[in-house]
Write a protein that holds these residues in place. Structure first.
Motif, PDB file in Angstrom:
ATOM      1  N   THR A 289      64.276  21.203  -2.598  1.00 35.89           N
ATOM      2  CA  THR A 289      65.268  21.894  -3.430  1.00 35.89           C
ATOM      3  C   THR A 289      66.530  22.154  -2.619  1.00 35.89           C
ATOM      4  OG1 THR A 289      63.603  22.944  -4.834  1.00 35.89           O
ATOM      5  CG2 THR A 289      65.765  23.987  -4.757  1.00 35.89           C
ATOM      6  N   LEU A 290      67.665  21.705  -3.132  1.00 38.65           N
ATOM      7  CA  LEU A 290      68.948  21.937  -2.476  1.00 38.65           C
ATOM      8  C   LEU A 290      69.485  23.325  -2.794  1.00 38.65           C
ATOM      9  CD1 LEU A 290      70.774  18.517  -2.953  1.00 38.65           C
ATOM     10  CD2 LEU A 290      70.149  19.569  -0.790  1.00 38.65           C
ATOM     11  N   PHE A 291      69.490  23.678  -4.087  1.00 44.03           N
ATOM     12  CA  PHE A 291      69.974  25.003  -4.470  1.00 44.03           C
ATOM     13  C   PHE A 291      69.458  25.363  -5.850  1.00 44.03           C
ATOM     14  CE2 PHE A 291      73.125  21.898  -5.706  1.00 44.03           C
ATOM     15  CZ  PHE A 291      73.639  22.313  -6.927  1.00 44.03           C
ATOM     16  N   ASN A 292      69.280  26.662  -6.066  1.00 45.17           N
ATOM     17  CA  ASN A 292      68.821  27.160  -7.363  1.00 45.17           C
ATOM     18  C   ASN A 292      69.545  28.422  -7.798  1.00 45.17           C
ATOM     19  OD1 ASN A 292      67.687  28.997  -5.641  1.00 45.17           O
ATOM     20  ND2 ASN A 292      65.559  28.384  -6.002  1.00 45.17           N
ATOM     21  N   THR A 293      70.601  28.779  -7.052  1.00 45.32           N
ATOM     22  CA  THR A 293      71.415  29.932  -7.423  1.00 45.32           C
ATOM     23  C   THR A 293      72.889  29.610  -7.223  1.00 45.32           C
ATOM     24  OG1 THR A 293      71.307  30.880  -5.191  1.00 45.32           O
ATOM     25  CG2 THR A 293      69.625  31.615  -6.781  1.00 45.32           C
ATOM     26  N   ILE A 294      73.728  30.372  -7.900  1.00 46.23           N
ATOM     27  CA  ILE A 294      75.171  30.328  -7.690  1.00 46.23           C
ATOM     28  C   ILE A 294      75.510  31.353  -6.627  1.00 46.23           C
ATOM     29  CG2 ILE A 294      77.421  30.506  -8.845  1.00 46.23           C
ATOM     30  CD1 ILE A 294      75.918  30.099 -11.496  1.00 46.23           C
ATOM     31  N   ASP A 295      76.576  31.137  -5.883  1.00 48.66           N
ATOM     32  CA  ASP A 295      76.998  32.069  -4.837  1.00 48.66           C
ATOM     33  C   ASP A 295      77.030  33.497  -5.390  1.00 48.66           C
ATOM     34  OD1 ASP A 295      77.908  32.954  -2.386  1.00 48.66           O
ATOM     35  OD2 ASP A 295      80.013  32.591  -2.863  1.00 48.66           O
ATOM     36  N   GLY A 296      76.275  34.365  -4.774  1.00 50.50           N
ATOM     37  CA  GLY A 296      76.140  35.727  -5.262  1.00 50.50           C
ATOM     38  C   GLY A 296      74.744  36.003  -5.808  1.00 50.50           C
ATOM     39  N   GLY A 297      73.957  34.926  -6.019  1.00 54.85           N
ATOM     40  CA  GLY A 297      72.568  35.096  -6.398  1.00 54.85           C
ATOM     41  C   GLY A 297      72.223  34.847  -7.848  1.00 54.85           C
ATOM     42  N   SER A 298      73.215  34.557  -8.691  1.00 55.62           N
ATOM     43  CA  SER A 298      72.922  34.309 -10.103  1.00 55.62           C
ATOM     44  C   SER A 298      72.178  32.990 -10.268  1.00 55.62           C
ATOM     45  CB  SER A 298      74.211  34.266 -10.925  1.00 55.62           C
ATOM     46  OG  SER A 298      74.927  35.475 -10.822  1.00 55.62           O
TER      47      SER A 298
END
Length: 228
Positions: free
Chosen positions: A91-100
């Motif tokens: 997994t590369l990413f699963n949230t937007i900057d800030g944790g959303s």
């Protein structure tokens, strides 16, 4: 008239090919992401080679060097990479900057530096993952761009084309990785939902709309609207 034929003539097993959502070509064959939770690899003659489990709902895939980038719609959404040599999935990413949470992501579009653009469709946004920083941020949210979905880089090298409901938009890329003001590039029927975009070697833009089973082609326009 158009002439269509199956490029995967020997596929009869749903465990080899499900509901295709993303297709791209790597060094070892054609990779197809299927809604049912797997990615399949096919040889150049259309024969099935192997499949890789991608638990969830893959919603599109594009290659970035040796990695097949998969947008996974399951739950809060995540973007993963499947290495075509090792078969490893991470997994590369699963949230937007800030944790959303990402939301129901679709249509990943990697650039030459490993940054990845991904649409969220009903969340009305396009996100950008910065490979160097390791974070995803908001790239595009505009009142005119309804249900952004399909993404493609234009022949100019400094625009992202966004397929949305009833339109294709040309979005300038700034030096800081931010979006400029979207410009309408193609006008479609208001009910058309753009699910796929790709430019060919003549800079024509192919536009796939699944809701009306229609494929359009638009000749390239430097400025203004492109002609379908």
């Amino acid at each position: 008239g158009a002439d269509f034929e199956s490029v995967l003539p020997d596929i009869t097993d749903p465990l080899q090919l499900g509901t295709p959502e993303g297709i791209d070509f790597g060094g070892t064959g054609m990779f197809v992401a299927s809604n049912e939770g797997f990615v399949s690899r096919f040889n150049s003659d259309g024969t099935f080679a192997e499949s890789y489990d991608v638990t969830g709902i893959p919603g599109g895939g594009r290659f970035s060097v040796e990695d097949f980038i998969v947008a996974n719609r399951e739950g809060t959404g995540r973007v993963q990479k499947l290495n075509e040599v090792s078969g490893n999935l991470t997994t590369l990413f699963n949230t937007i900057d800030g944790g959303s949470p990402l939301g129901a992501v679709d249509s990943p579009l990697p650039d030459v530096d490993g940054n990845i653009y991904v649409s969220t469709n009903l969340d009305q946004t396009v996100l950008r993952y910065d490979a160097e920083m390791g974070v995803a941020t908001l790239f595009l949210q505009h009142a005119s761009v309804i249900n952004p979905n399909a993404l493609a880089f234009g022949p100019e090298g400094n625009n992202v084309y966004v397929g949305a409901q009833g339109h294709v938009w040309r979005v300038p890329l700034t030096d800081m990785g931010m979006s400029g003001e979207p410009v309408e590039y193609v006008t479609l029927d208001p009910t058309d939902e753009v699910e796929g975009l790709v430019f060919d070697e003549g800079n024509n833009l192919w536009i796939g709309c699944t809701n009306n089973s229609t494929l359009y082609v638009a000749h390239y326009a430097v400025d203004g609207l492109a002609e379908i």
